[in-house]
Design a protein around this motif. Sequence first.
Motif, PDB file in Angstrom:
ATOM      1  N   VAL A 106       0.853  -1.180   0.000  1.00 37.08           N
ATOM      2  CA  VAL A 106       0.000   0.000   0.000  1.00 37.08           C
ATOM      3  C   VAL A 106       0.894   1.237   0.000  1.00 37.08           C
ATOM      4  O   VAL A 106       1.646   1.468   0.949  1.00 37.08           O
ATOM      5  CB  VAL A 106      -0.915   0.013   1.244  1.00 37.08           C
ATOM      6  CG1 VAL A 106      -1.758   1.270   1.246  1.00 37.08           C
ATOM      7  CG2 VAL A 106      -1.790  -1.227   1.267  1.00 37.08           C
ATOM      8  N   LEU A 107       0.841   1.984  -1.069  1.00 33.04           N
ATOM      9  CA  LEU A 107       1.704   3.148  -1.203  1.00 33.04           C
ATOM     10  C   LEU A 107       1.161   4.310  -0.385  1.00 33.04           C
ATOM     11  O   LEU A 107      -0.037   4.598  -0.420  1.00 33.04           O
ATOM     12  CB  LEU A 107       1.825   3.547  -2.677  1.00 33.04           C
ATOM     13  CG  LEU A 107       2.455   2.502  -3.609  1.00 33.04           C
ATOM     14  CD1 LEU A 107       2.424   3.009  -5.039  1.00 33.04           C
ATOM     15  CD2 LEU A 107       3.875   2.179  -3.182  1.00 33.04           C
ATOM     16  N   ALA A 108       2.052   4.991   0.333  1.00 37.50           N
ATOM     17  CA  ALA A 108       1.641   6.164   1.099  1.00 37.50           C
ATOM     18  C   ALA A 108       1.384   7.310   0.137  1.00 37.50           C
ATOM     19  O   ALA A 108       2.096   7.470  -0.860  1.00 37.50           O
ATOM     20  CB  ALA A 108       2.738   6.541   2.093  1.00 37.50           C
ATOM     21  N   PRO A 109       0.361   8.101   0.401  1.00 39.37           N
ATOM     22  CA  PRO A 109       0.066   9.224  -0.503  1.00 39.37           C
ATOM     23  C   PRO A 109       1.202  10.244  -0.496  1.00 39.37           C
ATOM     24  O   PRO A 109       1.902  10.404   0.503  1.00 39.37           O
ATOM     25  CB  PRO A 109      -1.224   9.811   0.084  1.00 39.37           C
ATOM     26  CG  PRO A 109      -1.278   9.341   1.495  1.00 39.37           C
ATOM     27  CD  PRO A 109      -0.594   8.014   1.516  1.00 39.37           C
ATOM     28  N   ASP A 110       1.374  10.910  -1.609  1.00 38.17           N
ATOM     29  CA  ASP A 110       2.417  11.918  -1.751  1.00 38.17           C
ATOM     30  C   ASP A 110       1.932  13.232  -1.129  1.00 38.17           C
ATOM     31  O   ASP A 110       1.096  13.932  -1.706  1.00 38.17           O
ATOM     32  CB  ASP A 110       2.747  12.114  -3.230  1.00 38.17           C
ATOM     33  CG  ASP A 110       3.857  13.127  -3.448  1.00 38.17           C
ATOM     34  OD1 ASP A 110       4.475  13.550  -2.450  1.00 38.17           O
ATOM     35  OD2 ASP A 110       4.102  13.495  -4.609  1.00 38.17           O
ATOM     36  N   ILE A 111       2.464  13.566   0.042  1.00 34.70           N
ATOM     37  CA  ILE A 111       2.009  14.778   0.731  1.00 34.70           C
ATOM     38  C   ILE A 111       2.562  16.047   0.092  1.00 34.70           C
ATOM     39  O   ILE A 111       2.129  17.150   0.434  1.00 34.70           O
ATOM     40  CB  ILE A 111       2.383  14.746   2.233  1.00 34.70           C
ATOM     41  CG1 ILE A 111       3.902  14.701   2.417  1.00 34.70           C
ATOM     42  CG2 ILE A 111       1.731  13.567   2.926  1.00 34.70           C
ATOM     43  CD1 ILE A 111       4.340  14.796   3.877  1.00 34.70           C
ATOM     44  N   SER A 112       3.506  15.893  -0.841  1.00 33.36           N
ATOM     45  CA  SER A 112       4.075  17.070  -1.503  1.00 33.36           C
ATOM     46  C   SER A 112       3.397  17.387  -2.828  1.00 33.36           C
ATOM     47  O   SER A 112       3.702  18.404  -3.459  1.00 33.36           O
ATOM     48  CB  SER A 112       5.578  16.867  -1.748  1.00 33.36           C
ATOM     49  OG  SER A 112       6.261  16.722  -0.518  1.00 33.36           O
ATOM     50  N   ALA A 113       2.479  16.517  -3.256  1.00 34.28           N
ATOM     51  CA  ALA A 113       1.790  16.743  -4.534  1.00 34.28           C
ATOM     52  C   ALA A 113       0.987  18.036  -4.481  1.00 34.28           C
ATOM     53  O   ALA A 113       0.448  18.407  -3.437  1.00 34.28           O
ATOM     54  CB  ALA A 113       0.875  15.565  -4.846  1.00 34.28           C
ATOM     55  N   THR A 147       5.615  11.986  13.398  1.00 34.41           N
ATOM     56  CA  THR A 147       4.219  12.166  13.794  1.00 34.41           C
ATOM     57  C   THR A 147       3.495  13.084  12.812  1.00 34.41           C
ATOM     58  O   THR A 147       2.350  12.819  12.412  1.00 34.41           O
ATOM     59  CB  THR A 147       4.119  12.748  15.215  1.00 34.41           C
ATOM     60  OG1 THR A 147       4.821  11.893  16.132  1.00 34.41           O
ATOM     61  CG2 THR A 147       2.673  12.866  15.667  1.00 34.41           C
ATOM     62  N   VAL A 148       4.145  14.154  12.402  1.00 42.05           N
ATOM     63  CA  VAL A 148       3.544  15.091  11.450  1.00 42.05           C
ATOM     64  C   VAL A 148       3.354  14.417  10.089  1.00 42.05           C
ATOM     65  O   VAL A 148       2.301  14.557   9.454  1.00 42.05           O
ATOM     66  CB  VAL A 148       4.404  16.363  11.314  1.00 42.05           C
ATOM     67  CG1 VAL A 148       3.831  17.282  10.228  1.00 42.05           C
ATOM     68  CG2 VAL A 148       4.478  17.105  12.640  1.00 42.05           C
ATOM     69  N   VAL A 149       4.356  13.684   9.637  1.00 47.08           N
ATOM     70  CA  VAL A 149       4.253  12.972   8.359  1.00 47.08           C
ATOM     71  C   VAL A 149       3.075  12.003   8.392  1.00 47.08           C
ATOM     72  O   VAL A 149       2.275  11.924   7.452  1.00 47.08           O
ATOM     73  CB  VAL A 149       5.556  12.212   8.038  1.00 47.08           C
ATOM     74  CG1 VAL A 149       5.340  11.229   6.889  1.00 47.08           C
ATOM     75  CG2 VAL A 149       6.671  13.173   7.693  1.00 47.08           C
ATOM     76  N   LEU A 203      -4.316  12.442   6.394  1.00 46.17           N
ATOM     77  CA  LEU A 203      -5.164  13.523   5.888  1.00 46.17           C
ATOM     78  C   LEU A 203      -5.352  13.393   4.381  1.00 46.17           C
ATOM     79  O   LEU A 203      -6.475  13.492   3.858  1.00 46.17           O
ATOM     80  CB  LEU A 203      -4.535  14.874   6.238  1.00 46.17           C
ATOM     81  CG  LEU A 203      -5.235  16.119   5.670  1.00 46.17           C
ATOM     82  CD1 LEU A 203      -6.569  16.334   6.365  1.00 46.17           C
ATOM     83  CD2 LEU A 203      -4.342  17.349   5.838  1.00 46.17           C
ATOM     84  N   CYS A 204      -4.252  13.178   3.666  1.00 49.30           N
ATOM     85  CA  CYS A 204      -4.307  13.053   2.206  1.00 49.30           C
ATOM     86  C   CYS A 204      -5.062  11.792   1.803  1.00 49.30           C
ATOM     87  O   CYS A 204      -5.831  11.801   0.834  1.00 49.30           O
ATOM     88  CB  CYS A 204      -2.892  13.027   1.624  1.00 49.30           C
ATOM     89  SG  CYS A 204      -1.989  14.579   1.860  1.00 49.30           S
ATOM     90  N   ARG A 205      -4.856  10.705   2.545  1.00 50.47           N
ATOM     91  CA  ARG A 205      -5.552   9.452   2.230  1.00 50.47           C
ATOM     92  C   ARG A 205      -7.066   9.620   2.392  1.00 50.47           C
ATOM     93  O   ARG A 205      -7.843   9.177   1.561  1.00 50.47           O
ATOM     94  CB  ARG A 205      -5.037   8.340   3.134  1.00 50.47           C
ATOM     95  CG  ARG A 205      -5.493   6.945   2.737  1.00 50.47           C
ATOM     96  CD  ARG A 205      -4.886   5.882   3.629  1.00 50.47           C
ATOM     97  NE  ARG A 205      -3.449   5.759   3.396  1.00 50.47           N
ATOM     98  CZ  ARG A 205      -2.514   6.071   4.283  1.00 50.47           C
ATOM     99  NH1 ARG A 205      -2.854   6.551   5.461  1.00 50.47           N
ATOM    100  NH2 ARG A 205      -1.245   5.925   3.990  1.00 50.47           N
TER     101      ARG A 205
END
Length: 212
Positions: free
Chosen positions: A52-59, A195-197, A203-205
């Motif tokens: 399961v790929l983690a969403p890209d929070i920098s997108a 923790t922030v990551v 949030l993005c998911r």
Amino acid sequence: MAGWFRRLLHRPKPSSVERSSSASSSPSSSSAESSGSSPSTSLVRSIRLSPVLAPDISASSSARWAKSYDICICHSEVDLELVEELVSYLEGQPESFRCFLQLRDATPGSAVMTELCDAVQNSHCWVMLITPGFLQDPWCKYQMHQALAEAPMANGRTIPVLKGVDRKDYPRELRNLYYISMALKENSFRQIRDTVVRYLQELCRSSLSSTE
């Protein structure tokens, strides 16, 4: 005795379906025996779950950009040197976290209360650096209450960090939250970052699933 022998001679032979069934099952059984595992174990081993790929929070489309800051640092002025180290660390990470540092980012001439409220509302996460100075600063307590009012269920947004404070002095308002104990500075900084990551990824998911 003779009756038993006659019954044995007239015992029905297995049908062709039964013979083919037993013949086809024997190779798999012998294969399982030779490998030392049951057929079910072999089946489990053959399954490969896709990660399961983690969403890209920098997108650019990430829900992260809905707020002005990723992290608001709530601290006492006497702890400014330590906070500046933390901010430098976080902003230097590959994620390039956007931190709100009151003495650096507050608008000159604005009311302190307004700035503190805006900082809380416009940040995803809030780091509470709880030190003896924090416990004596009414503005720190005010900002802490604002953060708790903004997210009463916490869900990872409020991150208490204890330094130089006994557990018995941990603010009652935060007793339902786990805290980071700053024994080793580098480890604590990394825990805050992780923790922030984790929060931003969740949030993005959630944002992506709600739009599907």
